[in-house]
Design an enzyme around this catalytic site. Sequence first.
Site, PDB file in Angstrom:
ATOM      1  N   GLU A  46       0.751  -1.112   0.115  1.00 61.21           N
ATOM      2  CA  GLU A  46       0.113   0.038   0.070  1.00 61.21           C
ATOM      3  C   GLU A  46       0.978   1.228  -0.040  1.00 61.21           C
ATOM      4  O   GLU A  46       0.603   2.298  -0.688  1.00 61.21           O
ATOM      5  CB  GLU A  46      -1.011   0.166   1.260  1.00 61.21           C
ATOM      6  CG  GLU A  46      -2.008  -0.994   1.089  1.00 61.21           C
ATOM      7  CD  GLU A  46      -3.058  -1.061  -0.030  1.00 61.21           C
ATOM      8  OE1 GLU A  46      -2.782   0.109  -0.825  1.00 61.21           O
ATOM      9  OE2 GLU A  46      -3.599  -2.032  -0.302  1.00 61.21           O
ATOM     10  N   TYR A 129      -5.977   6.808   3.651  1.00 60.25           N
ATOM     11  CA  TYR A 129      -6.080   5.589   2.578  1.00 60.25           C
ATOM     12  C   TYR A 129      -5.317   4.453   3.242  1.00 60.25           C
ATOM     13  O   TYR A 129      -6.070   3.410   3.104  1.00 60.25           O
ATOM     14  CB  TYR A 129      -5.610   6.219   1.065  1.00 60.25           C
ATOM     15  CG  TYR A 129      -5.477   4.973   0.545  1.00 60.25           C
ATOM     16  CD1 TYR A 129      -6.486   4.295  -0.169  1.00 60.25           C
ATOM     17  CD2 TYR A 129      -4.180   4.209   0.161  1.00 60.25           C
ATOM     18  CE1 TYR A 129      -6.207   2.960  -0.900  1.00 60.25           C
ATOM     19  CE2 TYR A 129      -3.922   3.087  -0.175  1.00 60.25           C
ATOM     20  CZ  TYR A 129      -5.139   2.436  -1.128  1.00 60.25           C
ATOM     21  OH  TYR A 129      -4.915   1.188  -1.558  1.00 60.25           O
ATOM     22  N   ASP A 147      -9.166   6.342  -2.921  1.00 58.10           N
ATOM     23  CA  ASP A 147      -8.100   6.535  -3.743  1.00 58.10           C
ATOM     24  C   ASP A 147      -8.553   7.013  -5.139  1.00 58.10           C
ATOM     25  O   ASP A 147      -9.610   7.251  -5.478  1.00 58.10           O
ATOM     26  CB  ASP A 147      -7.156   5.476  -4.044  1.00 58.10           C
ATOM     27  CG  ASP A 147      -7.840   4.330  -4.836  1.00 58.10           C
ATOM     28  OD1 ASP A 147      -8.980   4.355  -5.043  1.00 58.10           O
ATOM     29  OD2 ASP A 147      -6.977   3.454  -5.676  1.00 58.10           O
TER      30      ASP A 147
END
Length: 368
Positions: A46, A129, A147
């Site tokens: 991520e 996020y 996102d």
Amino acid sequence: MPKTTFFKITARLPRFRADLLTWYAAHRRPLPWRQSRDPYRIWVSEVMLQQTQVATVIPYFEKWLQVFPDIAALATAPIDQVLKSWEGLGYYSRARNFHRAAGEVVARHNGEIPRDYAAFRALSGVGDYTAAAVLSIAFGLPYAVVDGNVKRVLARLLVLEAAANDPGAKILFQEKADQILDRNHPGDFNQALMELGATVCKPRTPDCPGCPVRVYCAGLHGQMQTQLPNRLAAKKTPLKHQVAVVPLWENQVVIRRRPAQGLLGGLWEFPVVERAETEPAKRVVGDLLNSEFGPGFDRLTPLGTVKHAYTHFKIEVSVFLAEATDSAPRSTVSENGKWINISELETYPFSKYNLRIIELLRKHLDPS
DNA sequence: AACACGGGGAC
DNA sequence: GTCCCAGTGTT
Ligand code: SF4
């Protein structure tokens, strides 16, 4: 014009979620970070995927796991090794912050990645996020990700007019994402929405005929899908002129470390200065040599020009080789600089344009 | 709210 | 060339 089926998504949320999840189960790409739910591996992916496309990330992800197999290995690694593993990926504060966050996990959480939202969100480099992504995918907690993919899909699906790149619109997108999230399958649902954006509901040409949720899509129903999402106009990026020099004596060159914060923070580089467009590059490099490296460089050779585009500006760097062929130059150079053997260059982390300078240097020294 | 922060893929 | 990407931190 044949009539097409259209259902309001708010009236059929459970069906919408099921259709999306069914499609995802059949079409999910077999990406390296999808092989396990290890929170560290999910976290690595991520961080790397922030503002970076999947294809770019894959080789970096594989290498990273070899070098830093777990949070403890990352926490204890030297920063130069961390940056070297990130070399070429860009946005280097991600690497610095992730390194710092690993230390925070050891210090605050006994080396265990926290499952609590507030605790995980408080770690360096972890924003809304990343917190939602890691906690939903690794631990199954019900947090919705927002996102670029999600904003694009939601703007089309729900006909949201807010500009996707307007920070003020983030609250709206988050609200909508929270509402449609399947709280029973948050990890897969989040990934499904992003996967849809990446592979079907693409920025330029959405493949609506192949879309698993087309019957719920208000944008398609109104034939507005290709002009959504709206977007604030980008500003033009100025061009900066720079001069870089490779001081060379026998087999040694000078490199220096950039300040730890800011652009390319903590990376190494060849000495470089800005110049006014009207200023002759050769005179600028002469001044730089005199002030920073002292006398002794008696041969100046242009190696070429390197162009590079950043987000907010472009640079055009004139590169010179400065050789001391007669007497040895000063051994001490400015505080952040040092002499190293050319063969050691590959052990230091450099930005992309500095890697191109190294190419120019090697081509000049060994033209074959 | 606006800006700084890399590099590359797609067109 | 332009757009934009599995965003975050600073001011
Ligand atoms: S129907 Fe088209 S615009 Fe709507 S979500 Fe699917 S791909 Fe995107």
